[in-house]
Design an enzyme around this catalytic site. Structure first.
Site, PDB file in Angstrom:
ATOM      1  N   HIS A  88      11.132  -0.491  18.808  1.00 23.86           N
ATOM      2  CA  HIS A  88      12.194  -1.446  19.103  1.00 23.86           C
ATOM      3  C   HIS A  88      11.717  -2.515  20.096  1.00 23.86           C
ATOM      4  O   HIS A  88      12.004  -3.702  19.941  1.00 23.86           O
ATOM      5  CB  HIS A  88      13.424  -0.726  19.667  1.00 23.86           C
ATOM      6  CG  HIS A  88      14.447  -1.690  20.181  1.00 23.86           C
ATOM      7  ND1 HIS A  88      15.280  -2.391  19.333  1.00 23.86           N
ATOM      8  CD2 HIS A  88      14.709  -2.122  21.422  1.00 23.86           C
ATOM      9  CE1 HIS A  88      16.030  -3.205  20.058  1.00 23.86           C
ATOM     10  NE2 HIS A  88      15.709  -3.055  21.324  1.00 23.86           N
TER      11      HIS A  88
ATOM     12  N   GLU B  11       0.293  -3.080  -8.417  1.00 22.48           N
ATOM     13  CA  GLU B  11      -0.043  -2.244  -7.261  1.00 22.48           C
ATOM     14  C   GLU B  11      -0.638  -0.901  -7.678  1.00 22.48           C
ATOM     15  O   GLU B  11      -0.930  -0.052  -6.846  1.00 22.48           O
ATOM     16  CB  GLU B  11       1.184  -2.049  -6.361  1.00 22.48           C
ATOM     17  CG  GLU B  11       2.433  -1.566  -7.066  1.00 22.48           C
ATOM     18  CD  GLU B  11       3.645  -1.493  -6.128  1.00 22.48           C
ATOM     19  OE1 GLU B  11       3.495  -1.490  -4.907  1.00 22.48           O
ATOM     20  OE2 GLU B  11       4.772  -1.420  -6.660  1.00 22.48           O
TER      21      GLU B  11
ATOM     22  N   ASP C  22      -0.129  -0.833  -1.721  1.00 22.92           N
ATOM     23  CA  ASP C  22      -0.283   0.317  -2.609  1.00 22.92           C
ATOM     24  C   ASP C  22      -1.552   0.223  -3.454  1.00 22.92           C
ATOM     25  O   ASP C  22      -2.163   1.242  -3.756  1.00 22.92           O
ATOM     26  CB  ASP C  22       0.942   0.456  -3.525  1.00 22.92           C
ATOM     27  CG  ASP C  22       2.077   1.170  -2.807  1.00 22.92           C
ATOM     28  OD1 ASP C  22       1.813   2.214  -2.188  1.00 22.92           O
ATOM     29  OD2 ASP C  22       3.211   0.675  -2.836  1.00 22.92           O
TER      30      ASP C  22
ATOM     31  N   CYS D 164       2.116  -9.961  -2.367  1.00 24.60           N
ATOM     32  CA  CYS D 164       3.109  -9.693  -1.337  1.00 24.60           C
ATOM     33  C   CYS D 164       2.705  -8.512  -0.447  1.00 24.60           C
ATOM     34  O   CYS D 164       3.465  -8.098   0.416  1.00 24.60           O
ATOM     35  CB  CYS D 164       4.480  -9.462  -1.955  1.00 24.60           C
ATOM     36  SG  CYS D 164       4.493  -8.118  -3.138  1.00 24.60           S
TER      37      CYS D 164
HETATM   38  C1  PEP Z   1       2.687  -3.245  -1.619  1.00 22.45           C
HETATM   39  O1  PEP Z   1       2.562  -2.112  -2.067  1.00 22.45           O
HETATM   40  O2  PEP Z   1       1.723  -3.981  -1.342  1.00 22.45           O
HETATM   41  C2  PEP Z   1       4.027  -3.788  -1.332  1.00 22.45           C
HETATM   42  C3  PEP Z   1       4.186  -5.041  -0.962  1.00 22.45           C
HETATM   43  O3  PEP Z   1       5.084  -2.950  -1.456  1.00 22.45           O
HETATM   44  P1  PEP Z   1       5.523  -1.863  -0.366  1.00 22.45           P
HETATM   45  O4  PEP Z   1       4.715  -2.121   0.879  1.00 22.45           O
HETATM   46  O5  PEP Z   1       6.968  -2.058  -0.186  1.00 22.45           O
HETATM   47  O6  PEP Z   1       5.147  -0.584  -1.055  1.00 22.45           O
HETATM   48 MG    MG Z   2       4.227  -1.053  -2.941  1.00 21.49          MG
END
Ligand code: PEP
Ligand code: MG
Length: 577
Positions: free
Chosen positions: A189, A431, A455, A503
């Site tokens: 936090h 992923e 992932d 992402c």
């Molecule tokens: C990823 O796996 O890179 C991703 C963006 O999804 P998460 O981190 O939510 O698994």
């Molecule tokens: Mg992921």
């Protein structure tokens, strides 16, 4: 003078006097009582008093920090109203003749342990809330008043063991210039708070409360993770210089806010943000992001005690879409399973949850739940440029299956005469290695890819992304990962009106930016704070140079070699990161 090193929690450099915030230890003994009724009244009065305090803090938090911070105190008030908490304490008093303070302590500890043992950051945060509420009730029973941070005479750096949401909400924000604490991590936090207040913070310093005295002059360097206590004149001068340099750098980044993410030779890319809830949109807008590259909708489900209704989801998606009238919003369908669970959706324990009933696989099992979400996204799609993204796709068969369910939802909406964007874009996360390797096949069914390196690294390198013991193997710069990324972008370049984004955390890593650009990535989605720095890098190179760097990296043997090479290449281009 001495220097200590901790965990970087929020960037920046601050020089100010220290204020050591030591909390009064709450002494609670296992006292037995006879008058249980009087003890229950004591407890109930303390709960009432706590409610009043929390309401006052909530109002202050909303006006100074925003709705999201205010919501923390609503959650605290909910703990106070939770029958398991209230009845648990009353049962300890009635049945075991425990004094109110001791009863509160053991019930709070019991709740805390349950939540603290969960891996998920959402539930760990709940554990911190419970501790905070428990100690508030205890203080009110014991009549203890903690030091007041709400009105400070001068600018200070707060030195503490740790800071709770109640501590930070009450603080005099105009005077608090930085934090240095004994414990804490990047996701605690205190760290989140420091970042939202945009003040430097270094946490996890071990015993900083013991080694610093009130009024000591301190430097907290949130760029290096070092704190310096009572610096020499010479050191002070050098810190002042560094501070100025950082401020100039921030100004430079600020000036880029409304400029395009375009290379020196004219290649345009898209910088967008990752969000967990609609409130996070503000950060993207503030940092010059043009849309949302990943809306992790699971938080909408996890922050609720019941399954969020279609209406509730519709409202959330709509508000995000409306924030970006001209930019894409990629809404990822539910990614639950793995380490994330829902209290209202019973799931069997699995031997390998990350390889089990996660994300799209769970949605295929719970089609009713999946359809509610798809209907909500479709209905919201008329309010902006909605993109639907399926997570954990391993083959084209799953894409077809998901699209068939989407089509069912569209037909239902047609029948109900509810509008939706008939050209809504559909994409998948890449992923899982099989999806990256078969990207050319999967591309036939979708409009975009978003590479989830978090992932992809976990599954390609067979490294549990949460296991510290093997974290040394978790390396997005590993040549195998770069080759997979290249394979995905190369495939996507062959299809018209198609794009590949990323992402995973790698997209916001300044060291990876040139590589990813050179590998042909079009869209970079990251935490909002990283956007300006990545934009600066993109605007400082040519696509031609980036391609050469990426090509050379693809021929290297190890992640270290690649990282070293990128670092040197960036130096040559005068890119200081
Ligand atoms: C990823 O796996 O890179 C991703 C963006 O999804 P998460 O981190 O939510 O698994
Ligand atoms: Mg992921």
């Amino acid at each position: 003078m001495f220097i200590k090193e901790g965990i970087i929690a929020s960037p920046g450099i601050v020089i100010a006097k220290s204020l050591v915030y030591e909390k009064i230890q709450l002494e609670v003994n296992k006292n037995k009582i006879n008058d249980t009724e009087a003890e229950i009244v004591k407890f109930q009065n303390a709960v009432k008093h706590s409610h009043q305090q929390l309401e006052a803090i909530r109002i202050k938090a909303i006006s100074e920090l925003g709705e999201e911070e205010g919501a923390i105190f609503e959650a605290h008030a909910m703990v106070l109203d939770d029958p398991e908490f209230v009845e648990g304490v009353e049962a300890e008093i009635n049945n075991n003749h425990l004094a109110a303070d001791y009863a509160v302590k053991i019930v709070t500890d019991r709740f805390f342990d349950i939540f603290d043992q969960m891996d998920d950051p959402y539930f760990s945060a709940r554990a911190a809330d419970i501790k905070d509420v428990g100690s508030r009730v205890l203080q009110n029973i014991l009549g203890i008043v903690q030091a007041d941070l709400s009105q400070l005479e001068e600018d200070v750096i707060i030195i503490a063991d740790d800071l709770t949401p109640s501590d930070t909400a009450q603080m005099d924000k105009k005077r608090v210039m930085g934090f240095a604490t004994n414990i804490g991590s990047r996701t605690s936090h205190t760290a989140i708070m420091a970042r939202s207040l945009e003040i430097p913070a270094v946490l996890g310093l071990g015993d900083i409360t013991k080694t610093v005295k009130n009024g000591d002059l301190m430097v907290v360097n949130g760029l290096t993770g070092k704190v310096c206590v009572n610096p020499s004149d010479e050191q002070l001068q050098s810190y002042e210089k560094e501070k100025q340099k950082y401020q100039d750098y921030l100004k430079e980044l600020e000036a880029l806010k409304d400029l395009e993410a375009i290379t020196l030779d004219g290649r345009k890319v898209e910088l967008v943000g990752n969000i967990g809830e609609p409130n996070d949109v503000a950060g993207i807008l503030k940092n010059g992001g043009v849309g949302v590259g990943l809306y992790r909708t699971e938080f909408l489900y996890m922050n609720s005690d019941v399954m969020p209704s279609e209406e509730k989801q519709f409202a959330a998606y709509r508000s995000v879409l409306e924030a970006f009238p001209n930019g894409p919003v990629i809404i990822r369908t539910l990614d639950i399973g793995g380490d994330k669970k829902l209290p209202y959706l019973p799931m069997d324990d699995e031997l390998n949850p990350f390889l089990g009933l996660r994300a799209i696989r769970l949605c295929f099992k719970e089609v009713g739940l999946f359809k509610i979400q798809l209907r909500a996204i479709l209905r919201a799609s008329v309010y902006g440029q909605a993109h639907i993204m399926f997570p954990m796709i391993s083959s084209i068969t799953e894409v077809r299956q998901a699209k068939a369910i989407l089509l069912d939802c569209m037909k239902e909406l047609d029948q109900e005469q509810l509008p939706y964007d008939k050209t809504v874009k559909v994409g998948v996360m890449i992923e899982i290695p099989s999806a990256a390797i078969a990207a050319d096949i999967i591309a036939k069914e979708v409009d975009f890819f978003s590479i989830g390196t978090n992932d992809l690294c976990q599954y390609t390198l067979a490294v549990d992304r949460m296991n510290q013991e093997v974290s040394y193997l978790y390396d997005p710069f590993n040549p195998a990962i770069l080759r997979l990324i290249k394979q995905v972008t190369a495939t996507s370049e062959k299809k018209d009106n198609f794009f590949t984004g990323m992402c995973g955390e790698m997209a916001g890593d300044p060291l990876a930016a040139i590589l990813l650009l050179g590998l042909g990535l079009y869209e970079f989605s990251m935490s909002a704070l990283s956007i300006p720095q990545i934009k600066k890098i993109i605007r400082s190179v040519t696509y031609e140079d980036a391609k050469k760097i990426a090509d050379a990296a693809l021929n290297m043997e190890t992640g270290e070699e690649i990282m070293d090479f990128v670092q040197k290449s960036m130096k040559k281009l005068n890119l200081d990161i």
